[in-house]
Design an enzyme around this catalytic site. Structure first.
Site, PDB file in Angstrom:
ATOM      1  N   HIS A   1      -9.210   1.234  -3.410  1.00  0.00           N
ATOM      2  CA  HIS A   1      -9.877   1.684  -2.175  1.00  0.00           C
ATOM      3  C   HIS A   1     -10.907   2.781  -2.479  1.00  0.00           C
ATOM      4  CE1 HIS A   1      -6.520   0.181   0.781  1.00  0.00           C
ATOM      5  NE2 HIS A   1      -7.060  -0.760   0.049  1.00  0.00           N
TER       6      HIS A   1
ATOM      7  N   ASN B   1       0.822  -1.207   0.000  1.00  0.00           N
ATOM      8  CA  ASN B   1       0.000   0.000   0.000  1.00  0.00           C
ATOM      9  C   ASN B   1       0.859   1.260   0.000  1.00  0.00           C
ATOM     10  OD1 ASN B   1      -2.768  -0.693  -0.106  1.00  0.00           O
ATOM     11  ND2 ASN B   1      -2.643  -1.529   1.956  1.00  0.00           N
TER      12      ASN B   1
ATOM     13  N   TYR C   1     -14.048   1.643   1.877  1.00  0.00           N
ATOM     14  CA  TYR C   1     -13.141   2.770   2.107  1.00  0.00           C
ATOM     15  C   TYR C   1     -13.761   4.110   1.709  1.00  0.00           C
ATOM     16  CZ  TYR C   1      -9.039  -0.029   3.311  1.00  0.00           C
ATOM     17  OH  TYR C   1      -8.156  -0.858   3.943  1.00  0.00           O
TER      18      TYR C   1
ATOM     19  N   ASP D   1      -6.407  -6.717  -1.810  1.00  0.00           N
ATOM     20  CA  ASP D   1      -7.277  -7.765  -1.262  1.00  0.00           C
ATOM     21  C   ASP D   1      -8.599  -7.230  -0.722  1.00  0.00           C
ATOM     22  OD1 ASP D   1      -6.500  -6.535   1.096  1.00  0.00           O
ATOM     23  OD2 ASP D   1      -6.068  -8.385   2.160  1.00  0.00           O
TER      24      ASP D   1
END
Length: 443
Positions: free
Chosen positions: A201, A148, A266, A171
């Site tokens: 995200h 990330n 997210y 994931d």
């Protein structure tokens, strides 16, 4: 299927590494291995994980060669796949990524908003270094990156290593789809065919069907509208800490912002910023939760296994979410054309969106990499949100390349999580001080 592969896990000292090893060992029939290596630039942190995994591999597949090292040449030589999950700055810096923005009344999260920007500025150099090692010592290998913040890393590699064999994957949609399958009473997320688009995200499911083509969206929306993505029973333990339970629940409110789709969880950080800040403890964030939970558990258990020389009675578990990494490697190795969500250059897949944007969309994956599937045009609401966020990501990468304080300030100003240029500058100055050891020297 006689070929056996050599895999390097970059980020060998990660608490996720034992779960990935257990998962690889469970998947040997479809992804046979001859060698597993770990690489980490922090040898002290990697050692207890490496010693425990040495025991696990010896017990379950003694024919597989194993080593862990801090030497790039030893690590990256004779490798078919690099599975990368590095965290530059480790949890000490993640804690600052989360707490500095919260001090200014702004979302404190590791991949979203100012925290994600700070983390991105640290991660770019680390991932580029892995690519360069791979290309030097194993030029035919593939780097499967799930470090990330994937969106910023993907944009950086698009510009700075355009011809490298790197695939960026996350994931998080996999975890949500696993919950969807449980909600629907299906055995596996692979019993569903999904349509999805967005940024990492930052995306939406537009269609979910079973293998017979039946539309599952109405049932899912009805459930998520009431319970969020919390299924009737526990799906996994990785995402069941208190903060994650709250995130899964909040999906019902995100759904209300566009009832025609199902949202990535997210999005709460961008659409309910005030709620997130109000429900955050500026003195005890997700980083603390992880350090007091998974971090302590994994290292304690790895030391126990290493000292005992046996994994009997272990509490380490397979990292089920990471099975997507084996799916990806298998698709490349055996040209399976599996349908997977990957972060790829848009290049017209979303017709009314920046062709250079790194978008997260379904692709068919084979030996030559991903073939993105056509999404078509997207609605104005999503397009507007995505244009703002992709501009943030592009500005961060430009700031890293140009060593530009001003571009990084602009990235923070443009983030939907930050209320004003004044707040953006105050956060930037604090992050700059905290990241002196890791960021390029900005001017």
């Amino acid at each position: 299927m006689n070929k056996k592969f050599s895999v390097l896990i970059a980020g060998g000292g990660s608490t996720f590494t034992p779960g990935i090893v257990l998962m690889l060992l469970e998947q040997l029939e479809r992804f046979p291995l001859r060698k597993i290596k770990f690489y980490d630039n922090d040898g002290e942190r990697q050692e207890p994980i490496g010693e425990a995994c040495k025991v696990l591999i010896k017990e379950k597949a003694p024919e597989i060669e194993f080593l862990y090292t801090t030497d790039p040449e030893e690590a990256f030589t004779d490798i078919d796949f690099v599975m990368a999950h590095i965290r530059v700055g480790k949890y000490k810096m993640r804690e600052l990524d989360e707490k500095i923005p919260l001090k200014h009344g702004v979302v404190g999260q590791e991949t979203c908003g100012p925290g994600g920007i700070a983390y991105g500025m640290r991660s770019i150099g680390g991932v580029l270094e892995l690519i360069d090692y791979m290309e030097k010592y194993s030029p035919n290998a593939w780097l499967l990156n799930y470090s990330n913040p994937a969106a910023i890393v993907a944009e950086a590699t698009r510009i700075l290593r355009p011809n490298s064999k790197i695939l960026n994957i996350c994931d998080m949609p996999i975890g949500t789809e696993t919950r969807m399958a449980k909600i629907l009473g299906l055995k596996s997320r692979k019993d569903m065919i999904v349509k999805y688009y967005g940024l990492n995200h930052f995306g939406w499911w537009t269609d979910v069907r079973d293998k017979e083509g039946n539309d599952l969206m109405p049932r899912l929306k009805a459930y998520v509208g009431e319970h969020g993505y919390l299924p009737p029973e526990v799906v996994d333990h990785q995402h069941m800490d208190p903060s994650w339970i709250e995130t899964h629940k909040k999906a019902k409110d995100i759904l209300a912002t566009d009832p025609t789709t199902l949202p990535n969880t997210y999005l709460k950080y961008y659409l309910f910023q005030d709620y997130v800040v109000e429900h955050s403890d500026p003195n005890y964030t997700r980083a603390n939760e992880v350090m007091d939970g998974r971090e302590k558990h994994v290292f304690t258990e790895c030391r126990r296994i290493a000292e005992k020389g046996s994994s009997e009675g272990t509490t380490l578990t397979t990292d089920n979410h990471s099975i997507f990494i084996v799916d990806l490697a298998t698709a490349i190795a055996f040209n399976t054309k599996e349908r997977m969500l990957l972060i790829v250059e848009n290049n017209g897949a979303i017709k009314n969106f920046d062709p250079t944007a790194m978008v997260e969309i379904p692709c068919l994956v084979g030996s030559n990499g991903p073939e993105p599937l056509l999404v078509g045009e997207i609605p104005q609401f999503q397009k507007g949100l995505m244009e703002q966020q992709v501009s943030v990501e592009k500005l961060v990468v430009q700031a890293w390349i140009e060593k530009s304080y001003h571009k990084l300030w602009q990235a923070l100003m443009l983030s939907k999580t930050v209320p004003s240029a004044t707040v953006a500058k105050a956060i930037l100055d604090d992050l700059l001080e905290a990241n002196k050891e890791y960021w390029p020297e900005l001017k």
